[in-house]
Structure formats: structure tokens, C-alpha cells
Design an enzyme around this catalytic site. Structure first.
Site, mmCIF file in Angstrom:
data_model
loop_
_atom_site.group_PDB
_atom_site.id
_atom_site.type_symbol
_atom_site.label_atom_id
_atom_site.label_comp_id
_atom_site.label_asym_id
_atom_site.label_seq_id
_atom_site.Cartn_x
_atom_site.Cartn_y
_atom_site.Cartn_z
ATOM 1 C CE LYS A 20 -67.886 65.709 22.067
ATOM 2 N NZ LYS A 20 -68.656 64.492 22.208
ATOM 3 C CE LYS A 69 -64.813 61.805 14.084
ATOM 4 N NZ LYS A 69 -66.027 62.123 14.732
ATOM 5 C CE LYS A 73 -73.300 58.666 15.282
ATOM 6 N NZ LYS A 73 -72.541 59.120 16.449
HETATM 7 N N1 AQP Z 1 -65.442 60.604 9.989
HETATM 8 C C1 AQP Z 1 -65.144 59.439 10.527
HETATM 9 N N2 AQP Z 1 -64.233 58.641 9.961
HETATM 10 C C2 AQP Z 1 -63.927 57.436 10.510
HETATM 11 N N3 AQP Z 1 -64.512 56.968 11.626
HETATM 12 C C3 AQP Z 1 -65.440 57.724 12.237
HETATM 13 N N4 AQP Z 1 -66.190 57.557 13.332
HETATM 14 C C4 AQP Z 1 -66.980 58.634 13.505
HETATM 15 N N5 AQP Z 1 -66.770 59.522 12.524
HETATM 16 C C5 AQP Z 1 -65.815 58.997 11.716
HETATM 17 C C6 AQP Z 1 -66.163 56.361 14.174
HETATM 18 O O1 AQP Z 1 -67.502 55.967 14.419
HETATM 19 C C7 AQP Z 1 -67.698 55.564 15.778
HETATM 20 C C8 AQP Z 1 -68.791 56.464 16.335
HETATM 21 O O2 AQP Z 1 -68.609 56.871 17.592
HETATM 22 P P1 AQP Z 1 -69.580 57.894 18.365
HETATM 23 O O3 AQP Z 1 -70.961 57.806 17.855
HETATM 24 O O4 AQP Z 1 -69.408 57.589 19.808
HETATM 25 O O5 AQP Z 1 -69.077 59.339 18.117
HETATM 26 P P2 AQP Z 1 -68.087 60.085 17.187
HETATM 27 O O6 AQP Z 1 -66.806 59.382 17.019
HETATM 28 O O7 AQP Z 1 -67.995 61.464 17.725
HETATM 29 O O8 AQP Z 1 -68.870 60.051 15.808
HETATM 30 P P3 AQP Z 1 -69.639 61.199 15.094
HETATM 31 O O9 AQP Z 1 -70.317 60.603 13.906
HETATM 32 O O10 AQP Z 1 -68.758 62.364 14.853
HETATM 33 O O11 AQP Z 1 -70.771 61.550 16.140
HETATM 34 P P4 AQP Z 1 -71.135 62.882 16.948
HETATM 35 O O12 AQP Z 1 -71.410 63.908 15.908
HETATM 36 O O13 AQP Z 1 -72.345 62.480 17.723
HETATM 37 O O14 AQP Z 1 -69.972 63.230 17.824
HETATM 38 C C9 AQP Z 1 -66.326 55.680 16.431
HETATM 39 O O15 AQP Z 1 -65.697 54.414 16.406
HETATM 40 C C10 AQP Z 1 -65.583 56.654 15.549
HETATM 41 O O16 AQP Z 1 -64.177 56.489 15.566
#
Ligand code: AQP
Length: 335
Positions: free
Chosen positions: A115, A198, A201
Site C-alpha cells: 500500500k 480481486k 471496493k
Molecule cells: N474479491 C473478494 N473476494 C472474496 N472476499 C473478499 N473480501 C473483499 N474482497 C473480496 C472480503 O471482504 C472483507 C472486507 O474487508 P475490508 O473491507 O477490510 O477490506 P478488503 O479485504 O480490502 O476489501 P475490499 O472490498 O477490497 O476493500 P478496499 O477496496 O477498501 O480495500 C474481508 O473479509 C475480505 O476477505
């Protein structure tokens, strides 16, 4: 009374809507796990501060994330569903744990390396560096037994375990040492337009992300436009057919069916039919979730009340742990 083992997990309020990866990879599992665990589910707004935020938007996203937890089936009367910043002990224990964390130890966290490289030196805060220590505090405050996380968070749970063991060895048995439960690879969802990355968000383009709160017509359109390949057969092959494989994984996860059965159903039919079938599945699953989330958001006062009740429940557990920690470390008690 038999006490249930405890579970902790959370998501960042980093978007107006959660995406289907958050739903399949986390919420669906949380929904099941809350039956057998004493579950704490947090909207981790303090973690979201490691990236720039507009204050009004952060507030709105925090409510929206909580509403989607409930709409997806997390029961606030059964599980403790709360906003991280409502429980002050998180920030306090994070400070304590930071005094036990080696600088080099924190510097080895690969997510920080990734990051910080992406954001550049100027935009990288100390908060981003100490993020895993705050995550350790989140988990340890509740004497957690299991932490369901994606593979990318495994290293942070390892650090949490190390810090718990270090504290216990130095000051006496205080923390329960948690176990990570790594989500299976089949639960990983990829971007519809870029099916080797992946789904996230914070994806740059909206076209490859299926948002829980998307209008059903928009979800269907995104699925119809998802990247596939020129072979034309609905077959799981992650290596050579990442687009179709991703769609199959989504189909299987939402219907509870096995991938080979879905392949059979669509054998000899084109991608158009398959995508249409998947769009129906997604719309049927998300429709009620979206409706319920919007209903909850229509009454923010009631939602805030539910979150406050749950925060009080979390406070009670967290304060007990923190008081014990302060005592063991020799901080003078206020009388
Ligand atoms: N693509 C994915 N497939 C399966 N699981 C996913 N998770 C996120 N994306 C996928 C799971 O959702 C939870 C969210 O955790 P987070 O909000 O702390 O951040 P993250 O994992 O980084 O999710 P995002 O959506 O990618 O958010 P941003 O863009 O903000 O970093 C976790 O349990 C994760 O495994």
C-alpha cells in the site's frame, strides 16, 4: 450455561456499497458462523482513516456498511454489530500494543509495503504503518478464539498472536491467543472486467464491480458485459478461462450448487444464456438485501440506536480486558 467460542471480524466503510466479494467472501460466512459463535462484527472506521476521507462521506459510509451487514443477515440481537470508534478501548489498546511491537516487525508487513508503494511516501501515514497493531487490538480486546480473514490478512493475525504471546509471557496470562480461519480460495471473487484482479471496493473502474446496492438492472448489465473468452463453453478453468471461472464461482456460491452441475446445465449453450441465468441468480439474491438496507437507511435514528446498544455490549467486554492490561502493566489505577 455453555459459553460459545468467540469470533471477531470487520470490514472497512470504504465505499457507499459493499461488493459481491465482500458478500460471498465474508458476509455469507459470518451469517452462518453467528449461529455457533459469540460473534463480534465491527465496521472498522478507525482503519478507514488510513486513507483520505471526506468527513460527511465517512459518516454516511459507516451507516451504510452497518445497514448492509444487517440486511445480509447479521442479527444485531444475536451478534454484537458495532462501529469500532464507538468503543474507545480499541484506540487505547492499540497504543499499548504499539509499545510491544518492534519497528522492524511492523515493517515486514507485506500489506504495508504494497500500500505504501502504491500511495507514495508523501501519502503514507504512520497510521497505515501501525494499522496491523490496531487490528491486533480489535481482536485481542474480545478474547477472540477465531478470526475469519482473507489470505491477505493472515500475516496480521500472525502478528496478533505474537503480540498476545509476548504480553502473556511478560506480564502474565492476559490474552486469549486467536486462530485465523482463512477463507477458501474458491470464495475469492475477481473483477468482472479484469478477472485476474480481486474485486475490490476501491477498484478504479465501476464496470467490473457488482455492488450490493446496485439497481438490479445495472447488476444484470454488468454481468452481461463481463469479460469471458472466445471458446464459448461454460467450463471451470481458472488458468485459461478466468472470466468464465469467476462467474461460475459466483453462481455456485449464491445457489449452493456444485460447479460441475452448473457446467452440465449450460453444456452446449452459449455464454449469453449462462450470463442471463447468473444475472437472475444475482438479482434474486441481492434484491431483498438491497431493499432491506435501503429501508434501514431510511430510519437512521433507529439504526444509530441499534449500533449504540451493540457498542455498549462491546464496551463491557473490551473495558474488562483493557483494565486488566493496564493493571498488569503497572499503570496506576484512578480511584
Ligand atoms: N474479491 C473478494 N473476494 C472474496 N472476499 C473478499 N473480501 C473483499 N474482497 C473480496 C472480503 O471482504 C472483507 C472486507 O474487508 P475490508 O473491507 O477490510 O477490506 P478488503 O479485504 O480490502 O476489501 P475490499 O472490498 O477490497 O476493500 P478496499 O477496496 O477498501 O480495500 C474481508 O473479509 C475480505 O476477505
Amino acid at each position: 450455561m455453555v459459553t460459545k467460542p468467540r469470533l471477531y471480524s470487520g470490514m472497512q466503510p470504504s465505499a457507499d456499497s459493499l461488493q459481491i466479494g465482500n458478500y460471498i467472501g465474508a458476509l455469507m460466512q459470518w451469517r452462518d458462523l453467528q449461529q455457533t459463535y459469540d460473534a463480534f462484527f465491527s465496521v472498522v472506521d478507525l482503519h478507514a482513516l488510513t486513507q483520505p476521507n471526506d468527513p460527511a462521506e465517512l459518516r454516511a459510509k459507516t451507516r451504510r456498511t452497518a445497514a448492509q451487514y444487517i440486511a445480509a443477515g447479521i442479527e444485531p440481537s444475536r451478534s454484537t454489530l458495532y462501529v469500532q470508534s464507538h468503543v474507545r478501548a480499541h484506540a487505547e489498546l492499540a497504543w499499548i500494543l504499539s509499545t510491544l511491537t518492534g519497528f522492524g516487525e511492523a515493517g515486514r508487513m507485506t500489506q504495508f509495503k504494497d500500500k505504501s508503494q502504491r500511495y507514495g511516501a508523501e501519502a503514507t501515514s504512520v497510521g497505515l504503518f501501525t494499522y496491523p497493531v490496531l487490528m491486533a487490538a480489535d481482536i485481542l480486546l474480545y478474547q477472540t478464539d477465531i478470526v475469519p480473514v482473507g489470505d491477505d490478512q493472515k500475516q496480521h493475525v500472525e502478528l496478533t498472536r505474537t503480540l498476545a504471546e509476548r504480553f502473556n509471557a511478560r506480564y502474565g496470562e492476559t490474552f486469549h491467543v486467536p486462530m485465523p480461519v482463512i477463507q477458501q480460495d474458491t470464495a475469492r471473487i475477481y473483477d468482472l472486467q479484469n478477472p485476474t484482479s480481486k474485486m475490490s471496493k476501491s477498484a478504479e473502474s465501476d464496470a467490473g464491480v457488482l455492488w450490493l446496492l446496485d439497481d438490479p438492472k445495472v447488476s444484470a448489465k454488468k454481468i452481461m458485459r463481463a469479460v469471458t473468452d472466445s471458446e464459448g463453453s461454460v467450463r471451470y478453468d481458472r488458468e485459461n478461462k478466468p472470466g468464465v471461472s469467476n462467474l461460475l464461482v459466483i453462481y455456485a456460491a449464491l445457489t449452493g450448487r456444485q460447479i460441475p452441475a452448473i457446467e452440465d446445465e449450460y453444456a452446449g449453450r452459449g455464454y449469453g444464456d449462462f450470463k442471463k441465468g447468473l444475472a437472475e441468480v444475482v438479482v434474486a439474491e441481492f434484491g431483498p438485501v438491497r431493499e432491506r438496507a435501503l429501508e434501514l437507511l431510511d430510519d437512521p435514528a433507529e439504526l444509530d440506536r441499534v449500533l449504540a446498544t451493540n457498542a455498549a455490549r462491546a464496551d463491557a467486554v473490551a473495558d474488562r480486558t483493557l483494565a486488566d492490561v493496564y493493571d498488569k502493566m503497572g499503570l496506576l489505577r484512578r480511584v
